[in-house]
Design a protein around this motif. Structure first.
Motif, PDB file in Angstrom:
ATOM      1  N   SER A  13       0.807  -1.220   0.000  1.00  0.00           N
ATOM      2  CA  SER A  13       0.000   0.000   0.000  1.00  0.00           C
ATOM      3  C   SER A  13       0.839   1.269   0.000  1.00  0.00           C
ATOM      4  CB  SER A  13      -0.963   0.003   1.193  1.00  0.00           C
ATOM      5  OG  SER A  13      -0.300  -0.334   2.387  1.00  0.00           O
ATOM      6  N   GLN A  14       2.152   1.151   0.160  1.00  0.00           N
ATOM      7  CA  GLN A  14       3.028   2.321   0.043  1.00  0.00           C
ATOM      8  C   GLN A  14       3.371   2.629  -1.416  1.00  0.00           C
ATOM      9  OE1 GLN A  14       5.985   0.609   2.758  1.00  0.00           O
ATOM     10  NE2 GLN A  14       5.801   2.430   4.045  1.00  0.00           N
ATOM     11  N   LEU A  15       3.157   1.671  -2.296  1.00  0.00           N
ATOM     12  CA  LEU A  15       3.594   1.815  -3.686  1.00  0.00           C
ATOM     13  C   LEU A  15       2.987   3.042  -4.368  1.00  0.00           C
ATOM     14  CD1 LEU A  15       5.058   0.764  -6.221  1.00  0.00           C
ATOM     15  CD2 LEU A  15       3.066  -0.712  -6.648  1.00  0.00           C
ATOM     16  N   ALA A  16       1.676   3.224  -4.253  1.00  0.00           N
ATOM     17  CA  ALA A  16       1.013   4.336  -4.953  1.00  0.00           C
ATOM     18  C   ALA A  16       1.521   5.695  -4.488  1.00  0.00           C
ATOM     19  CB  ALA A  16      -0.501   4.235  -4.808  1.00  0.00           C
ATOM     20  N   PRO A  17       1.550   5.996  -3.172  1.00  0.00           N
ATOM     21  CA  PRO A  17       2.060   7.315  -2.774  1.00  0.00           C
ATOM     22  C   PRO A  17       3.542   7.504  -3.066  1.00  0.00           C
ATOM     23  CG  PRO A  17       1.500   5.972  -0.843  1.00  0.00           C
ATOM     24  CD  PRO A  17       0.961   5.270  -2.033  1.00  0.00           C
ATOM     25  N   VAL A  18       4.338   6.437  -3.021  1.00  0.00           N
ATOM     26  CA  VAL A  18       5.751   6.568  -3.394  1.00  0.00           C
ATOM     27  C   VAL A  18       5.869   7.000  -4.852  1.00  0.00           C
ATOM     28  CG1 VAL A  18       7.868   5.279  -3.881  1.00  0.00           C
ATOM     29  CG2 VAL A  18       6.737   5.010  -1.676  1.00  0.00           C
ATOM     30  N   CYS A  19       5.139   6.320  -5.737  1.00  0.00           N
ATOM     31  CA  CYS A  19       5.193   6.661  -7.164  1.00  0.00           C
ATOM     32  C   CYS A  19       4.653   8.066  -7.426  1.00  0.00           C
ATOM     33  CB  CYS A  19       4.427   5.628  -7.989  1.00  0.00           C
ATOM     34  SG  CYS A  19       5.265   4.022  -8.105  1.00  0.00           S
ATOM     35  N   ALA A  20       3.662   8.486  -6.651  1.00  0.00           N
ATOM     36  CA  ALA A  20       3.160   9.863  -6.788  1.00  0.00           C
ATOM     37  C   ALA A  20       4.247  10.853  -6.410  1.00  0.00           C
ATOM     38  CB  ALA A  20       1.928  10.056  -5.909  1.00  0.00           C
ATOM     39  N   GLY A  21       5.053  10.508  -5.398  1.00  0.00           N
ATOM     40  CA  GLY A  21       6.164  11.368  -5.008  1.00  0.00           C
ATOM     41  C   GLY A  21       7.252  11.419  -6.065  1.00  0.00           C
ATOM     42  N   LEU A  22       7.522  10.300  -6.697  1.00  0.00           N
ATOM     43  CA  LEU A  22       8.482  10.281  -7.801  1.00  0.00           C
ATOM     44  C   LEU A  22       7.987  11.141  -8.951  1.00  0.00           C
ATOM     45  CD1 LEU A  22       9.502   6.535  -7.702  1.00  0.00           C
ATOM     46  CD2 LEU A  22      11.126   8.438  -7.708  1.00  0.00           C
ATOM     47  N   GLY A  23       6.670  11.121  -9.177  1.00  0.00           N
ATOM     48  CA  GLY A  23       6.053  12.030 -10.131  1.00  0.00           C
ATOM     49  C   GLY A  23       6.229  11.652 -11.587  1.00  0.00           C
ATOM     50  N   GLU A  24       5.753  12.535 -12.451  1.00  0.00           N
ATOM     51  CA  GLU A  24       5.764  12.296 -13.889  1.00  0.00           C
ATOM     52  C   GLU A  24       7.134  12.606 -14.488  1.00  0.00           C
ATOM     53  OE1 GLU A  24       2.631  14.694 -15.406  1.00  0.00           O
ATOM     54  OE2 GLU A  24       1.031  13.454 -14.547  1.00  0.00           O
ATOM     55  N   GLY A  25       7.361  12.063 -15.660  1.00  0.00           N
ATOM     56  CA  GLY A  25       8.578  12.370 -16.391  1.00  0.00           C
ATOM     57  C   GLY A  25       9.749  11.465 -16.090  1.00  0.00           C
ATOM     58  N   LEU A  26       9.565  10.487 -15.198  1.00  0.00           N
ATOM     59  CA  LEU A  26      10.618   9.523 -14.883  1.00  0.00           C
ATOM     60  C   LEU A  26      10.196   8.129 -15.330  1.00  0.00           C
ATOM     61  CD1 LEU A  26      11.663  10.496 -11.234  1.00  0.00           C
ATOM     62  CD2 LEU A  26      12.633  11.302 -13.394  1.00  0.00           C
ATOM     63  N   ARG A  27      11.179   7.314 -15.663  1.00  0.00           N
ATOM     64  CA  ARG A  27      10.924   5.900 -15.943  1.00  0.00           C
ATOM     65  C   ARG A  27      11.125   5.134 -14.639  1.00  0.00           C
ATOM     66  NH1 ARG A  27      13.917   2.999 -20.184  1.00  0.00           N
ATOM     67  NH2 ARG A  27      11.987   1.798 -20.340  1.00  0.00           N
ATOM     68  N   VAL A  28      10.028   4.597 -14.109  1.00  0.00           N
ATOM     69  CA  VAL A  28      10.059   3.948 -12.795  1.00  0.00           C
ATOM     70  C   VAL A  28       9.716   2.463 -12.947  1.00  0.00           C
ATOM     71  CG1 VAL A  28       9.061   3.902 -10.472  1.00  0.00           C
ATOM     72  CG2 VAL A  28       9.412   6.090 -11.637  1.00  0.00           C
ATOM     73  N   ALA A  29      10.539   1.623 -12.332  1.00  0.00           N
ATOM     74  CA  ALA A  29      10.290   0.180 -12.319  1.00  0.00           C
ATOM     75  C   ALA A  29       9.844  -0.243 -10.929  1.00  0.00           C
ATOM     76  CB  ALA A  29      11.557  -0.581 -12.712  1.00  0.00           C
ATOM     77  N   TYR A  30       8.788  -1.050 -10.870  1.00  0.00           N
ATOM     78  CA  TYR A  30       8.349  -1.645  -9.609  1.00  0.00           C
ATOM     79  C   TYR A  30       8.921  -3.048  -9.527  1.00  0.00           C
ATOM     80  CZ  TYR A  30       5.265  -4.282  -6.483  1.00  0.00           C
ATOM     81  OH  TYR A  30       4.768  -5.116  -5.511  1.00  0.00           O
ATOM     82  N   VAL A  31       9.610  -3.356  -8.430  1.00  0.00           N
ATOM     83  CA  VAL A  31      10.143  -4.696  -8.202  1.00  0.00           C
ATOM     84  C   VAL A  31       9.397  -5.303  -7.029  1.00  0.00           C
ATOM     85  CG1 VAL A  31      12.172  -6.063  -7.612  1.00  0.00           C
ATOM     86  CG2 VAL A  31      12.420  -4.050  -9.084  1.00  0.00           C
ATOM     87  N   GLN A  32       8.600  -6.323  -7.311  1.00  0.00           N
ATOM     88  CA  GLN A  32       7.870  -6.991  -6.235  1.00  0.00           C
ATOM     89  C   GLN A  32       8.768  -8.055  -5.619  1.00  0.00           C
ATOM     90  OE1 GLN A  32       3.624  -7.460  -6.382  1.00  0.00           O
ATOM     91  NE2 GLN A  32       3.801  -9.643  -5.908  1.00  0.00           N
ATOM     92  N   VAL A  33       8.934  -7.953  -4.304  1.00  0.00           N
ATOM     93  CA  VAL A  33       9.813  -8.872  -3.581  1.00  0.00           C
ATOM     94  C   VAL A  33       8.985  -9.762  -2.661  1.00  0.00           C
ATOM     95  CG1 VAL A  33      11.796  -7.327  -3.726  1.00  0.00           C
ATOM     96  CG2 VAL A  33      10.226  -7.110  -1.812  1.00  0.00           C
ATOM     97  N   ALA A  34       9.578 -10.860  -2.246  1.00  0.00           N
ATOM     98  CA  ALA A  34       8.869 -11.835  -1.418  1.00  0.00           C
ATOM     99  C   ALA A  34       8.479 -11.225  -0.075  1.00  0.00           C
ATOM    100  CB  ALA A  34       9.744 -13.059  -1.209  1.00  0.00           C
TER     101      ALA A  34
END
Length: 225
Positions: A13-34
């Motif tokens: 549930s932290q993923l969405a607000p973290v990505c909002a903080g990173l913001g637009e214009g960046l290439r962001v990869a999500y790595v799902q870990v165990a």
């Protein structure tokens, strides 16, 4: 990784607000870990973030599966993201955190695994602190014991992101404080939910995660010529 920021989360549930903080214009990869119970493809957050252009790819690492890309472990997933030109990575467990109400037996320790891999590969590990205003369990009120234990298990230098204006616990130590007051506007349209609680009930949780995204974005800017 050549300084690539890697945000290390203890909950999906932290993923969405973290990505909002990173913001637009960046290439962001999500790595799902165990540490979570469900496959990558069941994440509503991943679908929303891709639709908003805040996330470029979802990578399943180790025992996780059903991502856009599958990697053998966290280290290879981060190396893959860097090789493909991503500006930053966000590591988090999948939906459905695994926990035993004990100090070490929970999925949130994935923070340390991701941070240690990022450090070893020359990245910039940014820890998203798990904070709650409303959790009924004492161990998760304020800064969660999940975060404290994970930080203790980090073997190298890390950046602990913190929203300015929120009182930190004494043990948290050195941290990078940022103005996260714009988190609600930045997260507009995203589904925010933490253990059944939304932003009105548990605002500090989302503000702290958003702060980690802001810190990571600064790290991207610092790397670029």
């Amino acid at each position: 990784l050549e300084g690539m920021p890697v945000v290390c989360c203890s909950l999906h549930s932290q993923l969405a607000p973290v990505c909002a903080g990173l913001g637009e214009g960046l290439r962001v990869a999500y790595v799902q870990v165990a540490g979570g119970a469900l496959p990558v493809s069941l994440s509503d957050a991943v679908r929303e973030l891709k639709g908003r252009g805040l996330l470029g790819v979802a990578v399943a690492a180790g025992a996780c599966f059903d991502g856009d890309v599958d990697c053998v472990n966290v280290a290879s997933a981060l190396a893959w993201a860097k090789a493909k030109g991503y500006d930053a990575a966000v590591c988090a467990i999948g939906p459905g955190v695994v926990g035993t109400a004990s100090r070490l037996g929970h999925g949130g320790l994935a923070v340390a695994e991701a941070a240690n891999a990022a450090n070893a590969l020359g990245g910039l590990p940014v820890v998203a602190v798990r904070v709650s205003d409303a959790d009924e369990r004492e161990r998760h009120r304020g800064v969660s014991h999940h975060t404290r234990t994970a930080i203790e298990l980090c073997l190298g230098e890390i950046v602990i992101a913190w929203p300015a204006g929120l009182d930190p616990p004494d043990w948290l130590g050195v941290r990078q404080e940022v103005d996260a007051s714009g988190w609600q506007d930045a997260c507009e349209g995203l589904t925010l939910n933490h253990m059944g609680r939304g932003p009105e009930v548990d605002p500090s949780f989302f503000a702290a995660a958003y702060a980690a995204g802001l810190v990571a974005r600064r790290g991207v800017s610092f790397r670029r010529p």
